[in-house]
Motif scaffolding. Structure first.
Motif, short mmCIF file in Angstrom:
data_model
loop_
_atom_site.label_atom_id
_atom_site.label_comp_id
_atom_site.label_asym_id
_atom_site.label_seq_id
_atom_site.Cartn_x
_atom_site.Cartn_y
_atom_site.Cartn_z
N ASP A 1 0.87 -1.06 0.14
CA ASP A 1 -0.08 -0.12 -0.07
C ASP A 1 0.85 1.24 0.08
N ASP A 2 0.89 2.08 -1.11
CA ASP A 2 1.68 3.06 -1.12
C ASP A 2 0.86 4.60 -1.31
N THR A 3 -0.61 4.32 -0.52
CA THR A 3 -1.57 5.61 -0.44
C THR A 3 -0.74 6.61 0.25
N CYS A 4 -0.70 7.80 -0.31
CA CYS A 4 -0.45 8.98 0.27
C CYS A 4 -1.22 9.61 1.24
N LEU A 5 -0.79 10.07 2.39
CA LEU A 5 -1.37 10.52 3.49
C LEU A 5 -2.29 11.72 2.85
N LYS B 1 -6.46 7.32 -6.57
CA LYS B 1 -6.55 6.73 -5.24
C LYS B 1 -5.38 7.38 -4.20
N ARG B 2 -4.65 8.17 -4.91
CA ARG B 2 -3.48 8.79 -4.19
C ARG B 2 -2.13 7.95 -4.13
N ARG B 3 -2.34 6.85 -5.12
CA ARG B 3 -1.23 6.08 -4.84
C ARG B 3 0.31 6.56 -5.45
N ALA B 4 1.10 6.56 -4.60
CA ALA B 4 2.43 7.39 -5.08
C ALA B 4 3.17 6.83 -6.28
N SER B 5 3.18 5.44 -6.36
CA SER B 5 3.79 4.94 -7.62
C SER B 5 2.92 5.19 -8.85
N LYS B 6 1.77 5.16 -8.78
CA LYS B 6 0.98 5.61 -9.94
C LYS B 6 1.11 6.93 -10.47
N LEU B 7 1.05 7.87 -9.38
CA LEU B 7 1.22 9.38 -9.72
C LEU B 7 2.72 9.82 -10.09
#
Ligand code: DGT
Ligand code: MG
Ligand code: MG
Ligand code: MG
Ligand code: MG
Length: 268
Positions: free
Chosen positions: A15-19, A90-96
């Motif tokens: 899970d790498d969702t950004c805060l 979904k604020r996923r760091a890797s995707k962004l």
């Protein structure tokens, strides 16, 4: 639908969702651009073709991806700031981060010819990316100030260094020696007293880097409309359009932020 027995491998994804509530900053930096600049004969200390191409590629990132409110670039780097309320991917760091890096890299190649003309691109350039979260407007402004201060320090040094070499006739080793231990004021003084250059009059693009933001502009176009009686008539139609505007100004002081209050969201 029945799931295959392989389905469980999904659970290995981290899970790498950004805060939440934080600005998401993606900073890209050219890979080994020391060599890339040499091989493509970038002018020293600044190559306006290269800076123009960086800016064009950053504009493409802002236009193609969602929720980027401001971008700041200098040298071979660009930082992109996603609004703190963004839910893109979904604020996923890797995707962004990977979307920013790949959109930027492909644009850099795609628009190369617009800036370098017939000079060929010798090999495929790459850019690294990182994600940093900033929880307050104060922190975010300090981040951008840090990058602009870096631009200033490097550009002042490089300007004096290459002036000593190109106009002063020093070797690169002699120029390096001459600048050892000097402060900003000393460098300004060398430029002014020896070369009649007032550093503050040098190009703002080089001194301040490039800031890109969205701005609303009214655009009027003439439209041909059909009237109820079947007659046609030209009428002016004014629309407010969002477009990416570039600035080469100070973003460390308050003025820029006061003039563009929509860039940041309220803290809290
Ligand atoms: P890296 O980022 O660790 O893969 O390695 P570099 O070589 O990209 O190092 P970096 O990013 O710290 O420094 C940027 C390099 O790019 C630096 O050696 C100077 C070069 N560069 C950037 N813009 C220009 C320019 O306009 N003209 C010239 N001549 N060189 C430039
Ligand atoms: Mg580096
Ligand atoms: Mg680099
Ligand atoms: Mg760099
Ligand atoms: Mg897919």
């Amino acid at each position: 639908m029945a799931k295959s027995k392989f389905e469980y491998v999904r659970n290995f994804e981290t899970d790498d969702t950004c805060l939440r509530n934080c600005y998401i900053v993606v900073r890209l930096d050219g890979r080994n651009f020391h060599k890339f600049a040499e091989q493509h004969k970038f002018t020293k200390p600044n190559d306006d073709r290269a800076l123009g191409l960086m800016k064009r590629s950053a504009r493409s990132v802002m236009e193609e991806l969602e929720d980027i409110t401001i971008a700041y670039g200098q040298s071979d780097e660009f930082s992109f700031v996603f609004k703190r309320s963004s839910t893109w991917f979904k604020r996923r760091a890797s995707k962004l981060m990977t979307h920013v890096a790949s959109q930027f890299s492909s644009s850099y190649v795609f628009y190369w010819k617009e800036f370098f003309g017939e000079q060929p691109l010798l090999y495929p350039p790459g850019f690294d990316g990182r994600v940093v979260l900033y929880p307050s407007n104060h922190n975010l402004k300090d981040y951008l100030s840090w990058r602009q201060a870096d631009c200033h320090i490097n550009n002042l040094y490089n300007t004096v260094f290459w002036t000593l070499v190109q106009r002063g006739g020093l070797t690169t080793a002699q120029a390096e020696d001459r600048l050892k231990g000097t402060l900003a004021a000393d460098k300004n003084e060398i430029l002014f007293s020896e070369f009649d250059i007032n550093y503050n009059n040098e190009s703002a693009l080089h001194r301040k880097g490039t800031t890109l933001i969205w701005e609303k502009r009214d655009e009027t176009v003439v439209k041909r409309v059909k009237l109820p009686n079947e007659e046609e008539k030209d009428v002016p139609v004014t629309r407010s359009r969002r477009r990416v505007e570039a600035y080469h100004c100070d973003i460390i002081g308050e003025q820029f932020w006061e003039e563009h209050p929509d860039v940041l969201e309220e803290d809290g």
